[in-house]
Design a protein around this motif. Sequence first.
Motif, PDB file in Angstrom:
ATOM      1  N   ASN A  38       0.849  -1.193   0.000  1.00 54.31           N
ATOM      2  CA  ASN A  38       0.000   0.000   0.000  1.00 54.31           C
ATOM      3  C   ASN A  38       0.884   1.242   0.000  1.00 54.31           C
ATOM      4  OD1 ASN A  38      -2.395  -1.537   0.292  1.00 54.31           O
ATOM      5  ND2 ASN A  38      -2.009  -1.696   2.481  1.00 54.31           N
ATOM      6  N   VAL A  61      -2.036   6.589  -5.739  1.00 53.15           N
ATOM      7  CA  VAL A  61      -2.427   5.598  -4.737  1.00 53.15           C
ATOM      8  C   VAL A  61      -2.200   4.226  -5.346  1.00 53.15           C
ATOM      9  CG1 VAL A  61      -4.362   4.634  -3.436  1.00 53.15           C
ATOM     10  CG2 VAL A  61      -4.168   7.114  -3.718  1.00 53.15           C
ATOM     11  N   THR A  63      -2.399   0.059  -4.195  1.00 52.96           N
ATOM     12  CA  THR A  63      -2.664  -1.017  -3.246  1.00 52.96           C
ATOM     13  C   THR A  63      -2.785  -2.299  -4.060  1.00 52.96           C
ATOM     14  OG1 THR A  63      -5.094  -1.080  -3.299  1.00 52.96           O
ATOM     15  CG2 THR A  63      -4.076   0.617  -1.887  1.00 52.96           C
ATOM     16  N   VAL A  66      -6.573  -1.644  -5.447  1.00 54.66           N
ATOM     17  CA  VAL A  66      -6.930  -0.512  -6.298  1.00 54.66           C
ATOM     18  C   VAL A  66      -5.715   0.400  -6.471  1.00 54.66           C
ATOM     19  CG1 VAL A  66      -7.764   0.926  -4.397  1.00 54.66           C
ATOM     20  CG2 VAL A  66      -8.648   1.315  -6.675  1.00 54.66           C
ATOM     21  N   GLU A 122      -9.334  12.036  -1.177  1.00 60.38           N
ATOM     22  CA  GLU A 122     -10.701  12.342  -1.578  1.00 60.38           C
ATOM     23  C   GLU A 122     -10.676  13.310  -2.762  1.00 60.38           C
ATOM     24  OE1 GLU A 122     -13.587  14.997   0.786  1.00 60.38           O
ATOM     25  OE2 GLU A 122     -13.942  12.932   1.467  1.00 60.38           O
ATOM     26  N   VAL A 129     -14.693  10.418  -5.882  1.00 60.45           N
ATOM     27  CA  VAL A 129     -14.177   9.152  -5.375  1.00 60.45           C
ATOM     28  C   VAL A 129     -13.334   9.409  -4.135  1.00 60.45           C
ATOM     29  CG1 VAL A 129     -12.591   7.236  -5.884  1.00 60.45           C
ATOM     30  CG2 VAL A 129     -14.207   8.022  -7.625  1.00 60.45           C
ATOM     31  N   THR A 130     -13.457   8.514  -3.167  1.00 59.46           N
ATOM     32  CA  THR A 130     -12.643   8.546  -1.959  1.00 59.46           C
ATOM     33  C   THR A 130     -11.969   7.187  -1.819  1.00 59.46           C
ATOM     34  OG1 THR A 130     -14.133  10.096  -0.872  1.00 59.46           O
ATOM     35  CG2 THR A 130     -12.674   8.816   0.561  1.00 59.46           C
ATOM     36  N   VAL A 131     -10.665   7.208  -1.537  1.00 57.64           N
ATOM     37  CA  VAL A 131      -9.904   5.973  -1.344  1.00 57.64           C
ATOM     38  C   VAL A 131      -9.278   6.026   0.046  1.00 57.64           C
ATOM     39  CG1 VAL A 131      -8.015   4.536  -2.181  1.00 57.64           C
ATOM     40  CG2 VAL A 131      -9.406   5.813  -3.809  1.00 57.64           C
ATOM     41  N   ARG A 132      -9.476   4.967   0.814  1.00 59.09           N
ATOM     42  CA  ARG A 132      -8.928   4.855   2.168  1.00 59.09           C
ATOM     43  C   ARG A 132      -7.837   3.784   2.132  1.00 59.09           C
ATOM     44  NH1 ARG A 132     -10.998   6.382   6.872  1.00 59.09           N
ATOM     45  NH2 ARG A 132     -12.935   6.957   5.836  1.00 59.09           N
ATOM     46  N   VAL A 133      -6.610   4.195   2.500  1.00 58.27           N
ATOM     47  CA  VAL A 133      -5.461   3.285   2.418  1.00 58.27           C
ATOM     48  C   VAL A 133      -4.874   3.096   3.818  1.00 58.27           C
ATOM     49  CG1 VAL A 133      -3.213   2.860   1.355  1.00 58.27           C
ATOM     50  CG2 VAL A 133      -4.961   4.145   0.093  1.00 58.27           C
TER      51      VAL A 133
END
Length: 162
Positions: A38, A61, A63, A66, A122, A129-133
Amino acid sequence: MEDAFRPSEDLLLLADERAAMGDRSPRELIYLADDEGNSVTVSVLGRNLRWTTGLDAEIVVKTPFVSGRIDLALSVSKMESWADALDRLDAGEDVAWMEMSRGPSIFIQLTGERDCPEVVVEDESRSMVTVRVPLVPPDDWIADHRQRLRQVMDHWVPMLSR
């Protein structure tokens, strides 16, 4: 008619500048990664030709699940607010960086939903779209990022018109 297809002198100058800099110019303002694959990075791409007080940059980003990237315009004030965010993180506070500006925002939560640090990227204004890593950075990551910021500012800020 041929002139319409020629790159402008500004674009040629920028291309020469980027080629001449090679790997010597500091590129990564933010590099947060862990052993699980990640990562969230903010990389400076170069000066913005249309906005003389700004830099072209990108948030990437990655991971195992994604991956994505988004363009970002960086100003001196945004880099200074990153310095403030690093101070707050060092004091044990969660931060929101670039939350009130147009474009993407980055949130760093020291204890996220999975009981480990999380970086939330975000893009409410464009893709929604929001991505939480979730990731666990090394112990010295704040000091490392202060040094990255100093290197980026020392190199790039003198090239910008104020």
